[in-house]
Motif scaffolding. Structure first.
Motif, PDB file in Angstrom:
ATOM      1  N   TYR A  73      13.451   3.680  -5.806  1.00 20.54           N
ATOM      2  CA  TYR A  73      12.445   3.757  -6.864  1.00 20.54           C
ATOM      3  C   TYR A  73      11.343   2.754  -6.573  1.00 20.54           C
ATOM      4  O   TYR A  73      11.634   1.591  -6.260  1.00 20.54           O
TER       5      TYR A  73
ATOM      6  N   TRP B 248      17.313   0.057  -5.998  1.00 20.46           N
ATOM      7  CA  TRP B 248      17.647  -0.453  -7.323  1.00 20.46           C
ATOM      8  C   TRP B 248      19.019   0.040  -7.737  1.00 20.46           C
ATOM      9  O   TRP B 248      19.382   1.180  -7.465  1.00 20.46           O
ATOM     10  N   ARG B 249      19.790  -0.809  -8.408  1.00 14.74           N
ATOM     11  CA  ARG B 249      21.081  -0.417  -8.954  1.00 14.74           C
ATOM     12  C   ARG B 249      20.917  -0.173 -10.445  1.00 14.74           C
ATOM     13  O   ARG B 249      20.308  -0.983 -11.144  1.00 14.74           O
TER      14      ARG B 249
ATOM     15  N   LEU C 214      17.445  -1.304 -14.502  1.00 12.33           N
ATOM     16  CA  LEU C 214      17.575  -1.322 -13.045  1.00 12.33           C
ATOM     17  C   LEU C 214      17.504  -2.749 -12.525  1.00 12.33           C
ATOM     18  O   LEU C 214      16.751  -3.572 -13.051  1.00 12.33           O
ATOM     19  N   LYS C 215      18.290  -3.042 -11.473  1.00 14.22           N
ATOM     20  CA  LYS C 215      18.251  -4.345 -10.820  1.00 14.22           C
ATOM     21  C   LYS C 215      17.930  -4.136  -9.352  1.00 14.22           C
ATOM     22  O   LYS C 215      18.594  -3.355  -8.672  1.00 14.22           O
ATOM     23  N   ASN C 216      16.898  -4.815  -8.878  1.00 10.74           N
ATOM     24  CA  ASN C 216      16.499  -4.707  -7.484  1.00 10.74           C
ATOM     25  C   ASN C 216      17.551  -5.371  -6.604  1.00 10.74           C
ATOM     26  O   ASN C 216      17.939  -6.517  -6.845  1.00 10.74           O
TER      27      ASN C 216
ATOM     28  N   ARG D 121      15.259  -8.790  -9.120  1.00 12.02           N
ATOM     29  CA  ARG D 121      14.437  -8.504 -10.309  1.00 12.02           C
ATOM     30  C   ARG D 121      15.080  -7.428 -11.147  1.00 12.02           C
ATOM     31  O   ARG D 121      15.775  -6.565 -10.634  1.00 12.02           O
ATOM     32  N   LYS D 122      14.832  -7.470 -12.452  1.00 10.89           N
ATOM     33  CA  LYS D 122      15.330  -6.424 -13.349  1.00 10.89           C
ATOM     34  C   LYS D 122      14.152  -5.755 -14.028  1.00 10.89           C
ATOM     35  O   LYS D 122      13.126  -6.391 -14.276  1.00 10.89           O
ATOM     36  N   THR D 123      14.330  -4.472 -14.341  1.00  6.77           N
ATOM     37  CA  THR D 123      13.312  -3.727 -15.073  1.00  6.77           C
ATOM     38  C   THR D 123      13.995  -2.644 -15.898  1.00  6.77           C
ATOM     39  O   THR D 123      15.103  -2.230 -15.580  1.00  6.77           O
TER      40      THR D 123
END
Length: 187
Positions: free
Chosen positions: A16, A21-22, A42-44, A49-51
């Motif tokens: 993504y 991303w997990r 999502l976590k890179n 990073r998280k989003t």
């Protein structure tokens, strides 16, 4: 491989915005007005990073195909976890952060599946459901409706879950490792 956004599950690795991303948490929402959507945390995997992203139900996302190998969990030491490759008996040590909340359910000797991307460990998949024993739980309050009331309970590994009123300390139950929810009594 393209998948529909409604098929995203916690632990899935997605490509993504040019990164890996997990999916950490998911929530399927059907508002009264407008179309249904998936709210995905999502976590890179590269920089941590998280989003939060919102995907419409009809949208597709790219699920990354990772190499998988069977490993066995050996032991935890501080913030690191040691696993053994079941094929060649090599040992690998990973940070506890890689597993997230699921690390609480690891037990010595547990079989797991490790996913790698270009030979680098990306994620560790535990079984979707495990058996656990209730260490302690609160007493049932007389007069509560059994159909909708759940009570907090602590498992032997320290994880807290909500269980039906008939479950008592010492009962063996089946728990969803990713949702951290009671599934049923163990046989």
């Amino acid at each position: 491989m393209k998948i529909n956004s409604v098929d995203i599950r916690p632990g899935n690795i997605l490509e993504y915005q040019g990164g890996l991303w997990r999916a950490v948490k998911i929530q399927h929402t059907q508002p009264g007005k407008g179309g249904a959507y998936m709210q995905v945390e999502l976590k890179n995997l590269m920089d941590g990073r998280k989003t939060n992203e919102r995907f419409r139900s009809a949208e597709t996302v790219e699920k990354v195909r990772l190499d998988t190998r069977d490993f066995q969990f050996l032991f935890a030491e501080g913030e690191t976890l040691t696993f053994m490759d079941k094929l060649n008996y090599d040992q690998i040590t990973l940070d506890k952060d890689l597993l997230g909340d699921a690390a609480d359910f690891l037990t010595d000797g547990m079989d797991v599946v490790m996913e790698t991307y270009e030979e680098k460990p990306i994620s560790v998949q535990l079984p979707d459901q495990i058996e656990a024993v209730i260490r302690d739980t609160e007493a049932v309050v007389k007069g509560q409706t059994a159909s909708s009331s759940y009570k907090p309970a602590t498992l032997e590994n320290g994880v807290r879950v909500m269980v039906p009123p008939f479950v008592t300390a010492g009962t063996k139950i089946v728990v969803d490792t990713y949702a951290r929810e009671y599934v049923r009594r163990a046989d």
